[in-house]
Write a protein that holds these residues in place. Structure first.
Motif, mmCIF file in Angstrom:
data_model
loop_
_atom_site.group_PDB
_atom_site.id
_atom_site.type_symbol
_atom_site.label_atom_id
_atom_site.label_comp_id
_atom_site.label_asym_id
_atom_site.label_seq_id
_atom_site.Cartn_x
_atom_site.Cartn_y
_atom_site.Cartn_z
ATOM 1 N N LYS A 19 12.765 7.636 -15.051
ATOM 2 C CA LYS A 19 11.344 7.985 -15.084
ATOM 3 C C LYS A 19 10.578 7.069 -16.038
ATOM 4 N N GLN A 20 11.226 6.683 -17.137
ATOM 5 C CA GLN A 20 10.573 5.839 -18.134
ATOM 6 C C GLN A 20 10.791 4.350 -17.861
ATOM 7 N N SER A 21 11.335 4.035 -16.698
ATOM 8 C CA SER A 21 11.541 2.649 -16.251
ATOM 9 C C SER A 21 12.438 1.827 -17.176
ATOM 10 N N TYR A 22 13.456 2.457 -17.690
ATOM 11 C CA TYR A 22 14.444 1.718 -18.471
ATOM 12 C C TYR A 22 15.213 0.788 -17.545
ATOM 13 N N GLN A 23 15.594 -0.351 -18.056
ATOM 14 C CA GLN A 23 16.528 -1.214 -17.341
ATOM 15 C C GLN A 23 17.915 -0.756 -17.760
ATOM 16 N N ILE A 24 18.711 -0.294 -16.816
ATOM 17 C CA ILE A 24 20.045 0.225 -17.127
ATOM 18 C C ILE A 24 21.052 -0.864 -16.826
ATOM 19 N N ILE A 25 21.803 -1.231 -17.868
ATOM 20 C CA ILE A 25 22.792 -2.291 -17.731
ATOM 21 C C ILE A 25 24.159 -1.747 -18.127
ATOM 22 N N ALA A 26 25.191 -2.529 -17.829
ATOM 23 C CA ALA A 26 26.559 -2.145 -18.168
ATOM 24 C C ALA A 26 27.335 -3.395 -18.576
ATOM 25 N N PRO A 27 28.402 -3.199 -19.357
ATOM 26 C CA PRO A 27 29.220 -4.349 -19.758
ATOM 27 C C PRO A 27 29.848 -5.043 -18.547
ATOM 28 N N THR A 28 30.220 -6.276 -18.726
ATOM 29 C CA THR A 28 30.817 -7.082 -17.657
ATOM 30 C C THR A 28 32.051 -6.415 -17.050
ATOM 31 N N LEU A 29 32.865 -5.792 -17.861
ATOM 32 C CA LEU A 29 34.112 -5.186 -17.385
ATOM 33 C C LEU A 29 33.936 -3.743 -16.921
ATOM 34 N N PHE A 30 32.722 -3.329 -16.757
ATOM 35 C CA PHE A 30 32.403 -1.945 -16.411
ATOM 36 C C PHE A 30 33.190 -1.440 -15.196
ATOM 37 N N GLY A 31 33.188 -2.186 -14.111
ATOM 38 C CA GLY A 31 33.888 -1.758 -12.897
ATOM 39 C C GLY A 31 35.369 -1.521 -13.121
ATOM 40 N N TYR A 32 35.985 -2.394 -13.894
ATOM 41 C CA TYR A 32 37.408 -2.236 -14.207
ATOM 42 C C TYR A 32 37.645 -1.005 -15.073
#
Length: 82
Positions: A34-47
């Motif tokens: 709702k607050q338009s944050y850009q949500i990111i994750a670490p490179t190895l997130f999927g693993y």
């Protein structure tokens, strides 16, 4: 200045397993969107997420089919993990 939040594997595992719309993980996720944050994750997130589901399956906490479904759910929803 844009708002950015970095989620880790544990947060997303709790998010996709949330049984209620009032889960603090869902509430927080919705608020970020709702607050338009850009949500990111670490490179190895999927693993990392894959490893959590695998370990939960080995420990008997979820069935293999549930682990696969959670992974697909997380993967297919794009930015919205639940």
């Amino acid at each position: 200045m844009s708002k950015v939040v970095c989620v880790d594997a544990n947060f997303v595992v709790f998010l996709v397993q949330a049984a209620s719309e009032t889960s603090p993980f869902i509430v927080l996720w919705d608020e970020w969107q709702k607050q338009s944050y850009q949500i990111i994750a670490p490179t190895l997130f999927g693993y990392e997420v894959t490893n959590v589901f695998h370990r939960m399956n080995v420990a008997g906490q979820i069935l293999l089919e549930e682990a696969e479904q959670l992974w697909l759910y997380r993967n297919c929803r794009g930015k919205r993990y639940r």
